[in-house]
Design a protein around this motif. Structure first.
Motif, PDB file in Angstrom:
ATOM      1  N   SER A   1      -8.127  -6.312  -0.374  1.00 19.53           N
ATOM      2  CA  SER A   1      -7.552  -7.615  -0.271  1.00 19.53           C
ATOM      3  C   SER A   1      -6.518  -8.014  -1.304  1.00 19.53           C
ATOM      4  N   GLY A   2      -5.620  -9.045  -0.770  1.00 16.54           N
ATOM      5  CA  GLY A   2      -4.443  -9.634  -1.454  1.00 16.54           C
ATOM      6  C   GLY A   2      -4.820  -9.821  -2.705  1.00 16.54           C
ATOM      7  N   ALA A   3      -6.049 -10.383  -3.174  1.00 16.73           N
ATOM      8  CA  ALA A   3      -6.498 -10.850  -4.392  1.00 16.73           C
ATOM      9  C   ALA A   3      -6.635  -9.709  -5.412  1.00 16.73           C
ATOM     10  N   VAL A   4      -7.173  -8.410  -4.802  1.00 13.33           N
ATOM     11  CA  VAL A   4      -7.367  -7.437  -5.684  1.00 13.33           C
ATOM     12  C   VAL A   4      -6.157  -6.726  -5.994  1.00 13.33           C
ATOM     13  N   ARG A   5      -4.871  -6.578  -5.068  1.00 12.29           N
ATOM     14  CA  ARG A   5      -3.724  -6.126  -5.330  1.00 12.29           C
ATOM     15  C   ARG A   5      -2.969  -7.135  -6.195  1.00 12.29           C
ATOM     16  N   LEU A   6      -3.117  -8.151  -6.046  1.00  9.78           N
ATOM     17  CA  LEU A   6      -2.711  -9.435  -7.120  1.00  9.78           C
ATOM     18  C   LEU A   6      -3.088  -9.217  -8.634  1.00  9.78           C
ATOM     19  N   GLU A   7      -4.284  -8.850  -8.689  1.00 13.06           N
ATOM     20  CA  GLU A   7      -4.893  -8.481  -9.898  1.00 13.06           C
ATOM     21  C   GLU A   7      -4.299  -7.213 -10.590  1.00 13.06           C
ATOM     22  N   LEU A   8      -4.319  -6.209  -9.674  1.00 12.77           N
ATOM     23  CA  LEU A   8      -3.712  -4.970  -9.936  1.00 12.77           C
ATOM     24  C   LEU A   8      -2.429  -4.856 -10.380  1.00 12.77           C
ATOM     25  N   GLN A   9      -1.508  -5.788  -9.661  1.00 12.69           N
ATOM     26  CA  GLN A   9      -0.173  -5.684 -10.071  1.00 12.69           C
ATOM     27  C   GLN A   9      -0.240  -6.412 -11.304  1.00 12.69           C
ATOM     28  N   ALA A  10      -0.765  -7.434 -11.650  1.00 14.30           N
ATOM     29  CA  ALA A  10      -0.780  -8.223 -13.194  1.00 14.30           C
ATOM     30  C   ALA A  10      -1.194  -7.333 -14.052  1.00 14.30           C
ATOM     31  N   ASP A  11      -1.971  -6.396 -13.945  1.00 15.40           N
ATOM     32  CA  ASP A  11      -2.327  -5.200 -14.817  1.00 15.40           C
ATOM     33  C   ASP A  11      -1.370  -4.386 -15.066  1.00 15.40           C
ATOM     34  N   CYS A  12      -0.527  -3.998 -13.988  1.00 11.26           N
ATOM     35  CA  CYS A  12       0.552  -3.163 -14.028  1.00 11.26           C
ATOM     36  C   CYS A  12       1.782  -3.834 -14.677  1.00 11.26           C
ATOM     37  N   TYR A  13       1.895  -5.134 -14.588  1.00 17.15           N
ATOM     38  CA  TYR A  13       3.193  -5.749 -15.108  1.00 17.15           C
ATOM     39  C   TYR A  13       2.796  -5.923 -16.464  1.00 17.15           C
ATOM     40  N   ALA A  14       1.605  -5.896 -17.016  1.00 11.75           N
ATOM     41  CA  ALA A  14       1.108  -6.012 -18.214  1.00 11.75           C
ATOM     42  C   ALA A  14       1.477  -4.831 -19.164  1.00 11.75           C
ATOM     43  N   GLY A  15       1.137  -3.513 -18.435  1.00  5.54           N
ATOM     44  CA  GLY A  15       1.521  -2.165 -18.693  1.00  5.54           C
ATOM     45  C   GLY A  15       2.952  -2.059 -18.957  1.00  5.54           C
ATOM     46  N   VAL A  16       3.813  -2.559 -18.157  1.00  7.57           N
ATOM     47  CA  VAL A  16       5.315  -2.561 -18.167  1.00  7.57           C
ATOM     48  C   VAL A  16       5.828  -3.135 -19.374  1.00  7.57           C
ATOM     49  N   TRP A  17       5.136  -4.380 -19.477  1.00  9.41           N
ATOM     50  CA  TRP A  17       5.671  -5.046 -20.979  1.00  9.41           C
ATOM     51  C   TRP A  17       5.016  -4.354 -22.281  1.00  9.41           C
ATOM     52  N   ALA A  18       4.143  -3.665 -22.192  1.00  6.40           N
ATOM     53  CA  ALA A  18       3.519  -2.723 -23.128  1.00  6.40           C
ATOM     54  C   ALA A  18       4.264  -1.739 -23.475  1.00  6.40           C
ATOM     55  N   ASN A  19       4.878  -1.142 -22.457  1.00  9.90           N
ATOM     56  CA  ASN A  19       5.785  -0.012 -22.619  1.00  9.90           C
ATOM     57  C   ASN A  19       6.885  -0.441 -23.472  1.00  9.90           C
ATOM     58  N   HIS A  20       7.506  -1.654 -23.133  1.00  8.37           N
ATOM     59  CA  HIS A  20       8.836  -2.192 -23.699  1.00  8.37           C
ATOM     60  C   HIS A  20       8.354  -2.609 -25.312  1.00  8.37           C
ATOM     61  N   ALA A  21       7.146  -3.133 -25.307  1.00  5.41           N
ATOM     62  CA  ALA A  21       6.564  -3.722 -26.899  1.00  5.41           C
ATOM     63  C   ALA A  21       6.584  -2.508 -27.686  1.00  5.41           C
ATOM     64  N   THR A  22       6.196  -1.233 -27.181  1.00 11.58           N
ATOM     65  CA  THR A  22       6.261  -0.091 -28.110  1.00 11.58           C
ATOM     66  C   THR A  22       7.144   0.809 -28.248  1.00 11.58           C
TER      67      THR A  22
END
Ligand code: ZN
Length: 227
Positions: A124-145
Motif C-alpha cells: 500500500s501507499g502507506a507502507v511505501r511512504l514509511e519505507l521512503q521516510a526510512d530511506c530519507y533518514a538513511g540519506v541524511w545519516a550518510n550526510h551526517a557521517t
C-alpha cells in the motif's frame, strides 16, 4: 555532571540533529531550485493538540501534514533510553527525528497525496511512504557521517549495525500510522494497518545510508522490490 547539565546536553544533541537534518534538506531542495520550508519541532509530554487532532504519549513521535510540524514525545525518548541505554539511544533519537522530517519532505514534494489512507496491506501507499521516510533518514545519516560540521568533524562519527537494528526497532513503535488513520476520516481499521516489516525498514534505511542519494528512495516506483 548534574542532572540539569545532562538534560541540557541532551537537548543540545537533539537541536544539533534537527539543524543538521533541515540544513541537509535545504541544500538538496536548493539544488533542484525549490525552496525548503523549515518545519518546527514541537516537544511534548503527556498529550498535545495538533491540526491532525489530539494525540497522547501512546502515539509516540509523529509528523502532522496539516500543520507541517514535527511532534516529538519526550516520554518516548525517555523510554528509548531505558530500553537501549544512553549510548544506544542517541542515534535512535537522531533516526526518529530524521524519519519524521522525511515525512515533512514528502509533504513538501506532494508525495503524501499519492497515498490512499484507506488502502492497507504490504504494497500500500502507506507502507511505501514509511519505507521512503526510512530511506530519507538513511540519506541524511550518510550526510551526517561524512560531511564535516564547522567543528571540523562530522556530526555522527559512526553508525554500527547495532545502531541500525535499534533504530528499526524504535521505528516499529512510532505513531505515524495512527495519524494517517485519523487523516483518513476514521474509516480505517487500525488493526489491519500494515507497517513495513523490520527487514524492509532496514533495507530502505540502508539504501539511503549507502547511496546518500534521495533519488534512490524510489519506493513508489511500481517496478521496485520493497524487500
Ligand atoms: Zn513514519
Amino acid at each position: 555532571m548534574t542532572g540539569a547539565d545532562a538534560n541540557k546536553r541532551e537537548e543540545c544533541a537533539l537541536v544539533a540533529s534537527i539543524n543538521s537534518i533541515q540544513g541537509y534538506w535545504t541544500e538538496q531542495f536548493e539544488r533542484s531550485g525549490v525552496k525548503y520550508q523549515a518545519a518546527p519541532t514541537k516537544f511534548f509530554r503527556g498529550a498535545v493538540n495538533t491540526a491532525c487532532g489530539g494525540a497522547t504519549s501512546d502515539v509516540g513521535p509523529f509528523y502532522c501534514p496539516a500543520d507541517a510540524d514535527v511532534y516529538i514525545d519526550l516520554d518516548f525518548f525517555k523510554e528509548l533510553k531505558t530500553r537501549f541505554g544512553a549510548q544506544g539511544g542517541s542515534f535512535v533519537e537522531a533516526y526518529v527525528l530524521a524519519h519524521e522530517y522525511g515525512h515533512h519532505v514528502q509533504n513538501l514534494l506532494g508525495i503524501n497525496s499519492k497515498v490512499n489512507p484507506r488502502q492497507t496491506g504490504p504494497t500500500s501507499g502507506a507502507v511505501r511512504l514509511e519505507l521512503q521516510a526510512d530511506c530519507y533518514a538513511g540519506v541524511w545519516a550518510n550526510h551526517a557521517t561524512t560531511v564535516p560540521t564547522p567543528s571540523g568533524k562530522p556530526l555522527i562519527q559512526e553508525i554500527s549495525d547495532d545502531d541500525i537494528r535499534r533504530a528499526v526497532d524504535a521505528a516499529g513503535r512510532i505513531g505515524d500510522d495512527y495519524i494517517q488513520a485519523k487523516l483518513g476520516g476514521g474509516h480505517v481499521d487500525e488493526s489491519k494497518f500494515t507497517h513495513g516489516s523490520s527487514a524492509q525498514r532496514e533495507k530502505w534505511f540502508t539504501t539511503g545510508l549507502r547511496t546518500g542519494n534521495p533519488n534512490a528512495c524510489n519506493t513508489f516506483d511500481p517496478k521496485v522490490s520493497l524487500g
